[in-house]
Scaffold this active site. Structure first.
Site, mmCIF file in Angstrom:
data_model
loop_
_atom_site.group_PDB
_atom_site.id
_atom_site.type_symbol
_atom_site.label_atom_id
_atom_site.label_comp_id
_atom_site.label_asym_id
_atom_site.label_seq_id
_atom_site.Cartn_x
_atom_site.Cartn_y
_atom_site.Cartn_z
ATOM 1 N N HIS A 169 0.767 -1.245 0.000
ATOM 2 C CA HIS A 169 0.000 0.000 0.000
ATOM 3 C C HIS A 169 0.803 1.304 0.000
ATOM 4 O O HIS A 169 0.260 2.345 0.346
ATOM 5 C CB HIS A 169 -0.910 0.051 1.236
ATOM 6 C CG HIS A 169 -2.066 -0.903 1.212
ATOM 7 N ND1 HIS A 169 -1.947 -2.226 0.927
ATOM 8 C CD2 HIS A 169 -3.382 -0.708 1.471
ATOM 9 C CE1 HIS A 169 -3.120 -2.819 1.012
ATOM 10 N NE2 HIS A 169 -4.016 -1.917 1.327
ATOM 11 N N HIS A 221 -3.155 -1.623 -4.248
ATOM 12 C CA HIS A 221 -4.461 -1.041 -3.893
ATOM 13 C C HIS A 221 -4.556 0.307 -4.596
ATOM 14 O O HIS A 221 -3.816 1.229 -4.313
ATOM 15 C CB HIS A 221 -4.575 -0.864 -2.383
ATOM 16 C CG HIS A 221 -5.975 -0.543 -1.924
ATOM 17 N ND1 HIS A 221 -6.776 0.414 -2.529
ATOM 18 C CD2 HIS A 221 -6.723 -1.048 -0.916
ATOM 19 C CE1 HIS A 221 -7.941 0.462 -1.911
ATOM 20 N NE2 HIS A 221 -7.941 -0.412 -0.933
ATOM 21 N N HIS A 300 -11.362 -7.351 -5.081
ATOM 22 C CA HIS A 300 -11.612 -6.483 -3.933
ATOM 23 C C HIS A 300 -12.432 -5.274 -4.394
ATOM 24 O O HIS A 300 -12.011 -4.521 -5.284
ATOM 25 C CB HIS A 300 -10.255 -6.051 -3.369
ATOM 26 C CG HIS A 300 -10.337 -5.262 -2.119
ATOM 27 N ND1 HIS A 300 -10.394 -3.890 -2.115
ATOM 28 C CD2 HIS A 300 -10.370 -5.642 -0.820
ATOM 29 C CE1 HIS A 300 -10.445 -3.459 -0.860
ATOM 30 N NE2 HIS A 300 -10.430 -4.505 -0.057
ATOM 31 N N GLU A 352 -13.020 -9.394 0.602
ATOM 32 C CA GLU A 352 -13.840 -8.167 0.587
ATOM 33 C C GLU A 352 -14.241 -7.841 -0.855
ATOM 34 O O GLU A 352 -14.072 -6.724 -1.337
ATOM 35 C CB GLU A 352 -13.036 -7.000 1.188
ATOM 36 C CG GLU A 352 -12.432 -7.310 2.544
ATOM 37 C CD GLU A 352 -11.672 -6.138 3.157
ATOM 38 O OE1 GLU A 352 -10.773 -5.605 2.498
ATOM 39 O OE2 GLU A 352 -11.995 -5.752 4.290
ATOM 40 N N GLU A 368 -19.049 -3.217 1.813
ATOM 41 C CA GLU A 368 -18.245 -2.313 2.647
ATOM 42 C C GLU A 368 -18.630 -0.854 2.395
ATOM 43 O O GLU A 368 -18.874 -0.448 1.253
ATOM 44 C CB GLU A 368 -16.758 -2.530 2.334
ATOM 45 C CG GLU A 368 -15.859 -1.713 3.243
ATOM 46 C CD GLU A 368 -14.371 -1.935 2.971
ATOM 47 O OE1 GLU A 368 -14.000 -2.996 2.429
ATOM 48 O OE2 GLU A 368 -13.595 -1.030 3.317
ATOM 49 N N CYS A 370 -16.787 1.718 2.385
ATOM 50 C CA CYS A 370 -15.836 2.326 1.442
ATOM 51 C C CYS A 370 -16.165 1.964 -0.011
ATOM 52 O O CYS A 370 -15.891 2.755 -0.924
ATOM 53 C CB CYS A 370 -14.416 1.839 1.712
ATOM 54 S SG CYS A 370 -13.691 2.503 3.192
ATOM 55 N N CYS A 448 -10.651 2.185 7.739
ATOM 56 C CA CYS A 448 -10.798 2.820 6.429
ATOM 57 C C CYS A 448 -12.149 3.523 6.271
ATOM 58 O O CYS A 448 -12.224 4.595 5.669
ATOM 59 C CB CYS A 448 -10.606 1.793 5.326
ATOM 60 S SG CYS A 448 -11.605 0.311 5.541
HETATM 61 O O1 FUB Z 1 -6.616 -2.026 2.406
HETATM 62 C C1 FUB Z 1 -7.040 -0.708 2.692
HETATM 63 C C2 FUB Z 1 -8.500 -0.695 3.009
HETATM 64 O O2 FUB Z 1 -8.744 -1.527 4.122
HETATM 65 C C3 FUB Z 1 -9.375 -1.250 1.926
HETATM 66 O O3 FUB Z 1 -9.788 -0.322 0.999
HETATM 67 C C4 FUB Z 1 -10.517 -1.775 2.714
HETATM 68 O O4 FUB Z 1 -11.304 -2.664 1.987
HETATM 69 C C5 FUB Z 1 -9.824 -2.398 3.875
HETATM 70 O O5 FUB Z 1 -9.336 -3.650 3.524
HETATM 71 ZN ZN ZN Z 2 -13.623 0.660 4.503
#
Ligand code: FUB
Ligand code: ZN
Length: 691
Positions: A169, A221, A300, A352, A368, A370, A448
């Site tokens: 990340h 990501h 994801h 996820e 989720e 997010c 997050c």
């Molecule tokens: O990995 C960063 C964040 O944490 C992701 O966007 C969410 O889904 C959670 O896994």
């Molecule tokens: Zn989130």
């Protein structure tokens, strides 16, 4: 691509959200979430999972100062990665000079500062700005001289930086830092954080790229892709756009970069390595195919919609037709096959992720918060390319339902996962549903979602309006006051509405001189009929395209427009391929999706159903709408004719008995807005109801 209709979100500083509904949400974020989050970032919330975010920045800053005093011979410590770094003995007072938390813990700050920035545009607050400036000082003090800024590697050793793009990340941290920095600059004009983000982005642009000798990796990501576009737009620096394009176009190339870095790491660490031959294993990262060839939303869910948002941005700016066509296919894949009726996405907690088409379980949904936020990002970007109400309808559905359900009505607790059916006992005792929480949580180790809610709610006006030189598009109806500059002239617009509870709105225009422009109003997909009536003196023409009514002409001071979008109750059935929803219905009204809760309807919601014999009167559903303040603020509640099946006798010993027509008693089912569920303690909930 028809560039004529491209648009951009309006400058938040030129809008004030006055809307009863959204202003309340924004005030919650301003008065509850932002201060609470600041305490959480500093590990000062007893009983909540510590963040260590500011701790990490301070430790990295201290190391930078030590480096300066010890000179260039200073060697950073080496480390072993454990994914989540072990907690200090006293998590509330980590005095260890170590990194704690997730590898992407820095993003807690970045999302916080972004929310602060948007909030300041709506509500200037010198005290908050001072705290934010001090936080920025702490963050910037941690930046390496070369521009690199990710505390995980600064603290643990730069020798491993960019060796695990797949899971570590760093580029996600760059993305969030950039988003926060751009927002703070746009809100306050202060550029310290923006300069830090530029320096980090410059470092990354020197490290990655198509040129020989540069790293060919890309984010595990996504988010850097869309963030770099914002950085390009605010600085005019072409290289940020090119870097975004590079990251997008690298996905799906062969050999797969993530396999190469896995192999290199295994070699360096002297461990065995077996190449992962399965191309689909890259689908979790949306790296299984070239982005232009992707056609199904996979992997994801948050990563996916962040990627698609970046693709839409880049397609628009570079004219990449193939990338745009992929965006359209991916949009269709989500909205035709993988979208919950609550605007949530992500059917499975495994990774996820999106599940296969039409696999939308209600009780194990991931959905989720997010991911719904990311879907709104994607929708807004598609609207910027082409105003088509299909995008705005879904954006609205996500915002009013899953995004808001992520936060309690008092702004003090949050959902990460947003199921459509909950039986608390199952959450507590069934490991398959361990991800589904029966009550909102105060904070999360992986925090997050709450800061993501804070940033989208405080910038929600950016989703309501987009504009170009000639046209202002009104995608969402939200009470607001807005100023538009057209050449030398200014047009002030006041929009008043009681949405999402009533379907009417009124727009009033004020201007010193008549102004020529177009106002484009979305006809929401949830209304069967509509009226858009300019005041009699307005000298405008009316056309309709892709679900928008365009009013073009010379607007004068005092002109107004009355809008009426009748808000009927809809009783929806799902596509027959959604196995979970067969024989069930869900109720919506306007943008709001409703659900049954135990607090209103008693336990064992599975015994309730809609009474078919009473649900229809003529061509209308026999559902009454009542406004209620029981949950704290005024909201619509639906009363639906229902039946409740008699329960098996307690003394019955046989689990299975001969079928007999079930005994049912008439009842009235009470349905509350989904976003407001679980604000009266733990209890059952269901969106889909048997009929
Ligand atoms: O990995 C960063 C964040 O944490 C992701 O966007 C969410 O889904 C959670 O896994
Ligand atoms: Zn989130």
């Amino acid at each position: 691509m028809d560039k004529k209709n491209f648009s951009n979100p309006v400058d938040l500083k030129s809008i004030k959200v006055t809307d009863e509904f959204w202003h309340r949400e924004q005030e919650l974020v301003r008065t509850q979430v932002i201060p609470y989050q600041w305490e959480a970032l500093n590990d000062r919330v007893p009983g909540a999972a510590p963040s260590f975010c500011m701790h990490n920045f301070k430790v990295a800053g201290k190391m930078m100062r030590e480096k300066q005093t010890k000179g260039k011979d200073y060697v950073a410590p080496t480390y072993t990665f454990r994914g989540f770094e072990a907690l200090p003995e006293d998590p509330q007072h980590p005095d260890d000079d170590k990194f704690f938390g997730f590898v992407f813990q820095d993003t807690d700050f970045s999302k916080w500062i972004e929310a602060v920035a948007y909030s300041l545009t709506q509500h200037p607050d010198t005290e908050l700005e001072k705290i934010a400036d001090e936080a920025i000082d702490i963050v910037c003090a941690a930046q390496l001289d070369n521009g690199y800024l990710d505390t995980y590697y600064i603290i643990n050793g730069m020798d491993k930086a960019f060796t695990n793009l797949k899971d570590h990340h760093e580029l996600y941290c760059l993305g969030h830092l950039t988003e926060g920095a751009v927002a703070y600059y746009e809100a306050t004009g202060k550029d310290k954080l923006l300069k830090a983000a530029c320096r980090f982005a410059d470092y990354v642009a020197d490290y990655f790229g198509p040129e020989e000798g540069k790293c060919k990796g890309y984010p595990g990501h996504e988010i850097a892709e869309m963030a770099l576009v914002r950085l390009y737009q605010v600085t005019g620096e072409e290289k940020y756009l090119q870097l975004s394009c590079f990251f997008l176009n690298q996905r799906g190339t062969m050999p797969k970069y993530f396999a190469l870095e896995d192999e290199a790491r295994a070699k360096a660490e002297g461990t065995g390595f077996k190449a992962n031959e399965d191309p689909m294993s890259y689908s979790y990262y949306q790296a299984h195919k070239k982005v232009q060839a992707q056609d199904e939303a996979v992997g994801h869910a948050v990563r996916a919609v962040y990627l698609y948002s970046g693709m839409a941005d880049v397609a628009r700016l570079t004219g990449d037709e193939e990338m745009l066509a992929a965006c359209e296919r991916l949009w269709n894949s989500i909205t035709r096959e993988k979208l919950y009726v609550t605007g949530g996405i992500g059917g499975t907690h495994i990774g996820e992720s999106f599940s296969f088409p039409y696999d939308l379980p209600n009780d194990t949904a991931y959905s989720e918060t997010c991911a719904a936020i990311g879907l709104a990002f994607f929708a807004r970007r598609m609207l910027e390319i082409k105003a088509d109400r299909k995008y705005a309808d879904v954006m609205e559905q996500a915002l009013y339902n899953t995004v808001l359900s992520g936060m309690a009505l008092d702004g003090k607790s949050f959902f990460y996962v947003n199921p459509l059916e909950v039986v608390p006992q199952a959450c507590h005792r069934d490991d398959r549903k361990a991800h589904v929480k029966a009550v909102r949580q105060k904070w999360f180790g992986c925090a997050c979602c709450p800061p993501n809610i804070a940033r989208i709610v405080s910038s929600v006006a950016n989703y309501a309006y987009t504009e170009n030189k000639d046209t202002l598009w009104i995608h969402l109806y939200m009470g607001s006051v807005l100023t538009r500059r057209i050449g030398e002239k200014e047009l002030h617009m006041k929009l008043e509405t009681k949405m999402p509870w009533e379907g009417t709105a009124k727009v009033e225009l004020y201007t010193e001189e008549a102004v020529e422009c177009t106002l484009a109003f979305r006809i929401p997909g949830w209304c069967n009929d509509f009226r858009i009536i300019p005041s009699s003196g307005a000298d405008v023409t009316m056309t309709e395209k892709d679900g928008y009514v365009y009013l073009t002409g010379l607007w004068k001071d005092g002109d107004c427009i009355d809008l009426d979008f009748p808000m009927e109750v809809h009783m929806l059935a799902s596509d027959t391929r959604v196995r979970e929803d067969i024989g069930k219905v869900a109720f919506t009204r306007g943008p709001i999706t409703f659900c049954m809760e135990e607090a209103d309807n008693g336990r064992n919601l599975h015994l309730c159903r809609v009474d078919k014999s009473r649900i229809q009167v003529g061509d209308k559903w026999n559902v009454s709408v009542e406004m209620s303040k029981e949950l704290g603020h005024n909201m619509a509640v639906l009363k639906v004719p229902g039946l409740r099946q008699e329960e098996s006798p307690m003394q019955q010993e046989n689990l299975y008995t001969e079928y007999r027509p079930m005994k049912e008693t008439k009842t009235e089912l009470t349905l509350v807005p989904y976003y407001a569920w679980n604000n009266r303690g733990e209890g059952e909930m269901s969106v889909w109801i048997r009929i």
